[in-house]
Design an enzyme around this catalytic site. Structure first.
Site, short mmCIF file in Angstrom:
data_model
loop_
_atom_site.label_atom_id
_atom_site.label_comp_id
_atom_site.label_asym_id
_atom_site.label_seq_id
_atom_site.Cartn_x
_atom_site.Cartn_y
_atom_site.Cartn_z
NE ARG A 278 -12.26 -15.10 -35.36
CZ ARG A 278 -13.25 -15.15 -35.15
NH1 ARG A 278 -13.40 -15.19 -33.55
NH2 ARG A 278 -14.22 -15.12 -35.54
CB CYS B 253 -16.59 -16.91 -28.25
SG CYS B 253 -16.33 -14.94 -27.42
P1 HMG Z 1 -9.81 -2.63 -23.15
O1 HMG Z 1 -8.74 -3.11 -21.88
O2 HMG Z 1 -11.04 -1.84 -22.56
O3 HMG Z 1 -8.81 -1.59 -24.03
O4 HMG Z 1 -9.88 -3.78 -23.98
P2 HMG Z 1 -8.41 -0.01 -23.87
O5 HMG Z 1 -8.90 0.82 -25.14
O6 HMG Z 1 -8.90 0.59 -22.58
O7 HMG Z 1 -7.09 -0.13 -23.75
C1 HMG Z 1 -6.31 -0.99 -22.56
C2 HMG Z 1 -4.91 -1.36 -23.19
O8 HMG Z 1 -5.05 -2.21 -24.13
C3 HMG Z 1 -4.06 -0.13 -23.55
O9 HMG Z 1 -2.74 -0.45 -23.34
C4 HMG Z 1 -4.21 -0.16 -25.21
O10 HMG Z 1 -3.11 0.17 -25.97
C5 HMG Z 1 -4.32 -1.88 -25.49
P3 HMG Z 1 -2.02 0.55 -22.05
O11 HMG Z 1 -2.03 1.99 -22.69
O12 HMG Z 1 -2.93 0.16 -20.87
O13 HMG Z 1 -0.52 -0.14 -22.18
N1 HMG Z 1 -5.09 -2.28 -26.64
C6 HMG Z 1 -4.67 -3.20 -27.57
N2 HMG Z 1 -3.56 -3.64 -27.46
C7 HMG Z 1 -3.26 -4.60 -28.61
N3 HMG Z 1 -4.32 -4.86 -29.44
C8 HMG Z 1 -5.59 -4.03 -29.53
C9 HMG Z 1 -5.61 -3.27 -28.20
N4 HMG Z 1 -6.73 -2.49 -27.95
C10 HMG Z 1 -6.24 -1.85 -26.89
N5 HMG Z 1 -6.50 -4.25 -30.35
C11 HMG Z 1 -10.56 -4.83 -26.28
C12 HMG Z 1 -10.71 -3.80 -25.19
C13 HMG Z 1 -11.38 -4.84 -27.27
C14 HMG Z 1 -9.06 -4.45 -26.60
C15 HMG Z 1 -10.28 -5.99 -25.52
O14 HMG Z 1 -11.69 -6.29 -24.74
C16 HMG Z 1 -10.29 -7.52 -26.46
O15 HMG Z 1 -9.06 -7.45 -27.00
N6 HMG Z 1 -11.12 -7.96 -26.43
C17 HMG Z 1 -11.19 -9.28 -27.51
C18 HMG Z 1 -12.10 -10.31 -27.09
C19 HMG Z 1 -12.07 -11.60 -28.39
O16 HMG Z 1 -11.04 -11.53 -29.10
N7 HMG Z 1 -13.13 -12.29 -28.21
C20 HMG Z 1 -13.17 -13.20 -29.13
C21 HMG Z 1 -13.37 -12.85 -30.54
S1 HMG Z 1 -15.18 -12.54 -30.75
C22 HMG Z 1 -15.92 -14.04 -31.14
O17 HMG Z 1 -15.33 -15.14 -31.09
C23 HMG Z 1 -17.09 -14.09 -32.01
C24 HMG Z 1 -17.31 -14.44 -33.42
O18 HMG Z 1 -16.63 -15.30 -33.50
C25 HMG Z 1 -18.68 -14.31 -33.81
C26 HMG Z 1 -19.68 -15.34 -33.04
O19 HMG Z 1 -19.27 -16.51 -32.78
O20 HMG Z 1 -20.70 -15.04 -32.37
C27 HMG Z 1 -16.66 -13.15 -34.12
MG MG Z 2 -17.51 -17.44 -33.48
#
Ligand code: HMG
Ligand code: MG
Length: 301
Positions: free
Chosen positions: A16, A241
Site C-alpha cells: 500500500r 505519500c
Molecule cells: P473527493 O473528491 O473529495 O470525494 O475525494 P467525494 O466524496 O467528493 O466524491 C467525488 C467522487 O469520488 C464521487 O464520484 C465518489 O463516488 C468518488 P462521482 O459521483 O463524481 O462519479 N469516490 C470514490 N471512488 C472510489 N473510491 C472511493 C471514493 N470516494 C469517493 N473511496 C477522497 C475524497 C478521500 C476519496 C480522495 O481525496 C482520496 O481518494 N484521497 C486519497 C489520498 C491518498 O490515498 N493518500 C495517500 C494515503 S495516506 C498516507 O500515505 C499516509 C499514511 O501512510 C501515514 C503516514 O505516512 O503519515 C497512511
Molecule cells: Mg506512510
C-alpha cells in the site's frame, strides 16, 4: 522494564504505502504473487492496498481485484486503507480483516490528502469506524504528520493527541502515528510519546516512520525504550505519500528485522523469505530499493 521488548509486531505496508507513490506500474498478477510471498514471511499483518479514489492514487486502482485474488494465510491479518464509506464497502466486498482509516494532525495536509478539513473528516471516519466494527473488523486509525507537516511546519504533541482522542472515542482499536515526511529525531519521539502514552496504553500505539533522512531506525529504538512494540514498515524501504512533497519511503522491513534480530527481539519473521519478496519487487520496479541490509544481502548471494 527491560530496555528492549521481547517481541515486536511488524505490519508490512509495502503493497500500500510502498506502491502508492511508485511511477512504475506493477501488474495485478505480480502484486498478488508478491503479497503471497510476503504472507509466508511470518509477518502478522499486511496492508495489501488502498480503496481510495483511483484518480488520486492510480497505482492502487486494482485494490479490489488484488483483495479478491490473494491467497489468505490464516496467520496474517489482511488490511487496507479506506477513506470513506465508499472505500469501506468496496474493501468489505474484496475481503479485509482490518480497515485502516486515516487523517492528519495538520489541517493543510489533511485537506491536500483527503480534500476535507479536520472537522469535516471526523463524522466521515466516525461512520466508517462504526460500520467496520459492526462488521467485526479490526480498525486502525492513522494520524499523519505527527511531527512536521510539509505545509505548516511543526505540529505539536497536543494537536496529535487531540486527533487520537477523537479516533479512540469513535472506536478504533489502535492508532498509527505517522512521521509522514521523515523529519523526526529521537528527541521529538520523546516529546510526542511522553504526551501520547500519558493518555493511551502502549499496546494501542503503532509507530510509522518514513526514512527520508535516515533517522527511522534511531526513532524505532527510542520508541521501544518508551515501551512501543508495534511498527509499520515497507519491504526494501519502498514508499511515500503522494500528497506530502518530499516524503520518501517507509523504513525498510529488512532493516528493522536486521536490527531486531541483532537485539534479540523476536518477530517471528524469516529474513530469507523477506529477502525473496524484496528482490522480486525490486526487479519488477527496475530500480535499487533503499534498504541497506537488502543491498548487502543481495551482494552476498
Ligand atoms: P473527493 O473528491 O473529495 O470525494 O475525494 P467525494 O466524496 O467528493 O466524491 C467525488 C467522487 O469520488 C464521487 O464520484 C465518489 O463516488 C468518488 P462521482 O459521483 O463524481 O462519479 N469516490 C470514490 N471512488 C472510489 N473510491 C472511493 C471514493 N470516494 C469517493 N473511496 C477522497 C475524497 C478521500 C476519496 C480522495 O481525496 C482520496 O481518494 N484521497 C486519497 C489520498 C491518498 O490515498 N493518500 C495517500 C494515503 S495516506 C498516507 O500515505 C499516509 C499514511 O501512510 C501515514 C503516514 O505516512 O503519515 C497512511
Ligand atoms: Mg506512510
Amino acid at each position: 522494564m527491560e530496555r528492549w521488548p521481547e517481541f515486536v509486531q511488524i505490519k508490512e505496508v509495502g503493497p500500500r504505502d510502498g506502491l502508492q507513490n511508485e511511477k512504475q506500474r506493477i501488474s495485478t498478477a505480480d502484486k498478488i504473487h508478491w503479497i503471497n510471498t510476503l504472507s509466508e514471511s511470518g509477518v502478522k499483518e499486511v496492508e495489501y492496498s488502498s480503496f481510495v479514489h483511483p484518480k488520486w492514487v492510480p497505482a492502487l486502482s486494482d485494490a479490489h481485484e488484488v483483495g479478491r485474488r490473494i491467497k489468505r494465510n490464516p496467520d496474517v491479518r489482511y488490511s487496507a486503507l479506506v477513506p470513506n464509506m465508499k472505500g469501506l464497502d468496496l474493501a468489505l466486498e474484496a475481503g479485509i480483516d482490518g480497515a485502516s482509516v486515516f487523517m492528519s494532525a495538520s489541517e493543510t495536509h489533511n485537506r491536500k490528502n483527503i480534500n476535507k478539513s479536520i472537522d469535516e473528516t471526523y463524522p466521515v471516519l466516525q461512520e466508517v469506524i462504526q460500520e467496520a466494527k459492526d462488521a467485526g473488523k479490526h480498525v486502525t486509525g492513522y494520524v499523519s504528520t505527527v511531527f512536521d507537516c510539509p505545509y505548516e511546519g511543526i505540529i505539536t504533541p497536543e494537536q496529535v493527541v487531540h486527533v487520537c482522542e477523537q479516533l479512540i472515542e469513535f472506536g478504533v482499536d489502535d492508532i498509527s502515528l505517522g512521521d509522514t515526511i521523515g523529519t523526526a529525531v529521537p528527541a521529538q519521539v520523546d516529546q510526542l510519546l511522553d504526551e501520547v502514552l500519558n493518555r493511551f496504553p502502549s499496546e494501542k500505539v503503532i509507530m510509522h516512520f518514513h526514512d527520508t533522512r535516515g533517522m527511522a531506525i534511531a526513532n524505532i529504538m527510542r520508541s521501544m525504550e518508551h515501551g512501543i512494540t508495534r511498527f509499520d514498515s515497507a519491504i526494501g524501504g519502498l514508499g511515500g505519500c503522494p500528497y506530502a512533497p518530499g516524503a520518501a519511503g517507509n523504513v525498510a522491513t529488512n532493516d528493522v528485522l536486521y536490527l531486531l534480530n541483532g537485539l534479540g527481539v523476536k518477530t517471528g519473521m524469516d529474513e530469507t523469505k523477506l529477502q525473496e519478496a524484496a528482490l522480486f519487487i525490486q526487479n519488477k520496479l527496475g530500480k535499487v530499493l533503499p534498504s541497506k541490509s537488502l543491498a548487502y544481502a543481495a551482494s552476498q548471494s
